[in-house]
Design an enzyme around this catalytic site. Structure first.
Site, short mmCIF file in Angstrom:
data_model
loop_
_atom_site.label_atom_id
_atom_site.label_comp_id
_atom_site.label_asym_id
_atom_site.label_seq_id
_atom_site.Cartn_x
_atom_site.Cartn_y
_atom_site.Cartn_z
NE ARG A 59 -3.17 -0.16 2.98
CZ ARG A 59 -2.60 0.05 4.18
NH1 ARG A 59 -2.14 1.23 4.48
NH2 ARG A 59 -2.52 -0.92 5.07
CE1 TYR A 112 -15.41 12.65 -15.75
CE2 TYR A 112 -15.09 12.15 -13.44
CZ TYR A 112 -15.40 11.75 -14.73
OH TYR A 112 -15.70 10.42 -14.96
CG ASP A 186 -8.90 16.66 -14.68
OD1 ASP A 186 -8.23 16.18 -15.62
OD2 ASP A 186 -9.86 16.08 -14.17
CE LYS A 211 -11.68 8.84 -18.72
NZ LYS A 211 -11.97 10.08 -18.01
C1 LIG Z 1 -12.51 10.34 -16.68
C2 LIG Z 1 -12.13 11.60 -16.01
C3 LIG Z 1 -11.90 11.66 -14.63
C4 LIG Z 1 -12.09 10.46 -13.74
O1 LIG Z 1 -11.18 9.46 -14.05
P1 LIG Z 1 -11.48 7.89 -13.81
O2 LIG Z 1 -10.19 7.27 -14.23
O3 LIG Z 1 -12.65 7.52 -14.66
O4 LIG Z 1 -11.79 7.73 -12.35
C5 LIG Z 1 -11.51 12.86 -14.08
N1 LIG Z 1 -11.35 13.97 -14.85
C6 LIG Z 1 -11.58 13.95 -16.17
C7 LIG Z 1 -11.40 15.18 -16.96
C8 LIG Z 1 -11.97 12.77 -16.80
O5 LIG Z 1 -12.20 12.77 -18.11
#
Ligand SMILES: *Cc1c(COP(=O)(O)O)cnc(C)c1O
Length: 395
Positions: A59, A112, A186, A211
């Site tokens: 962890r 988001y 982000d 992504k």
């Molecule tokens: C998909 C996404 C998230 C969340 O990510 P996960 O891997 O699905 O938990 C956060 N911010 C943005 C801009 C995203 O596209």
């Protein structure tokens, strides 16, 4: 802050990796270990006194996970990075680490949806206050900062689904006028190939590695990059919250990262082609792509981004019904949420991320019924355009 001077392609393929790896393998092995052995008391005290660097318990760290972190740090021009079991695990850990009861966080109102939900539905219960400001409205941001109370500004760039681009140097300047306030960006939709927020003045950069960074629609992961002391605090909290990434997913992430530059440049070029083609189509009311001069943030994007990304959003004339017929008629892009992988994905936000809302509720938050979001993959762009052409003709 810049710790690697190589181009993104070199950082992606080689960054953050040791020249000589265990067993002389070219690739970082998957280390499947929940816990790590010590030779005896001396090694235990050397470890806890910080005289040696080694693993202790899964962890707190894992060599495969650590390699993924070093690669992302190299790509983001960061001193260090920490990865998590999902993008939302990164968001949750960051907000819980940086905020406490009585403090205040500011978010752009198009960031988001689950991040906004975490703040409004959960952090509020812990006595953490929040304010939503419109993207690009620096006066509203400045007015929302409560001196001594505001600790964090969270923005996203580009945003979903309209691909708004935040002027990161301007946001950083606004935040730095106040002591103790940090800027978290982000940057999931941009990737470090197209935009490096730490070089533009942000304190922390977040990626949903699910992504583009993973890039193959086969793993969930998240990351945060920034100054070593900040990342160290986030890593400590990860050990408490247990928001860890497992070594198999870390291996897939490393493998995906190696081709990041190739994939993203291809996706940038293809998305620009598709967006320009859509803009000329009689059945399209409007196209949203920061690489097009028609986009409200084109100038900001051209200034701070090296490419405009692989996501294109557009409004089909004829609303929800025509939009669905079009999406159902495409043959190449797969109908699915998410973005950033090698396969093109298509969805209608009104029927996917915002399914449970009414038309009026969607309108109130600016989600048009005929809006379609296309995440352009690495297929040939001419094939994608031909497919869209037949889908428009047959829907
Ligand atoms: C998909 C996404 C998230 C969340 O990510 P996960 O891997 O699905 O938990 C956060 N911010 C943005 C801009 C995203 O596209």
């Amino acid at each position: 802050m810049t710790v690697e001077r190589e181009a993104p392609a070199t950082r992606a393929a080689r960054g953050g990796e040791a020249r000589v790896k265990p067993e002389n393998a070219v690739t970082q092995p998957i280390v499947c270990a929940a816990t790590y052995t010590f030779t005896g008391r001396q090694e235990i005290s050397d470890h806890f006194e910080g005289r040696i660097e080694r693993e202790e318990y899964g962890r707190y760290g894992n060599p495969t996970v650590r390699t993924a972190e070093k690669k992302i740090a190299a790509l983001d021009s960061a001193e260090d990075a920490v990865v998590f079991g999902s993008g939302m695990a990164a968001v949750t850990t960051a907000l819980l680490a940086l905020l406490k009861s009585g403090q205040h966080v500011i978010l752009t109102n198009d960031c988001y949806r689950r991040t906004r939900q975490l703040v409004s539905a959960f952090l509020s219960r812990l006595g953490i206050e929040s304010t939503l400001v419109p993207p690009g409205d620096l006066a509203a941001l400045d007015a929302a900062i409560a001196p001594g109370k505001t600790r964090l500004v969270v923005t996203e760039s580009p945003t979903n689904p309209y691909l708004r681009v935040a002027d990161i140097p301007a946001y950083a300047a606004a935040v730095k006028r106040h002591r103790g306030v940090k800027l978290l960006v982000d940057s999931t939709f941009a990737t470090p190939v197209n935009q490096r927020p730490l070089e533009l003045g942000a304190d922390l950069v977040l990626h949903s590695c699910t992504k583009y960074l993973g890039g193959h629609n086969d793993l969930l992961a998240g990351s945060l990059s920034g100054r070593r002391d900040l990342i160290s605090g986030l890593r400590d909290l990860r050990g408490v919250l247990g928001t860890v990434l497992d070594p198999h997913s870390a291996y897939l992430l490393i493998r995906g990262l190696k081709t990041l530059d190739l994939r993203v440049r291809r996706q940038n070029a293809s998305a620009l082609k598709v967006a320009s083609w859509l803009e000329g189509h009689a059945d399209v009311a409007r196209v949203f792509y920061p690489g097009l001069p028609s986009h409200p943030d084109h100038a900001v994007a051209a200034e701070q981004m090296e490419g405009f990304g692989g996501v294109v959003s557009f409004i089909v004339k004829g609303g929800l019904e025509r939009g669905s017929r079009l999406v159902d008629a495409v043959r190449l892009p797969l109908i699915a949420p998410s973005l950033g992988g090698v396969e093109s994905l298509i969805e209608q936000p009104a029927l996917m991320s915002f399914y449970e809302l009414t038309t009026e509720e969607r309108r109130a938050i600016g989600i048009e019924e005929g809006l379609v979001r296309l995440s352009v993959g690495i297929e040939d762009p001419e094939d994608l355009i031909a497919d869209l052409e037949q889908a428009f003709a047959n829907s």
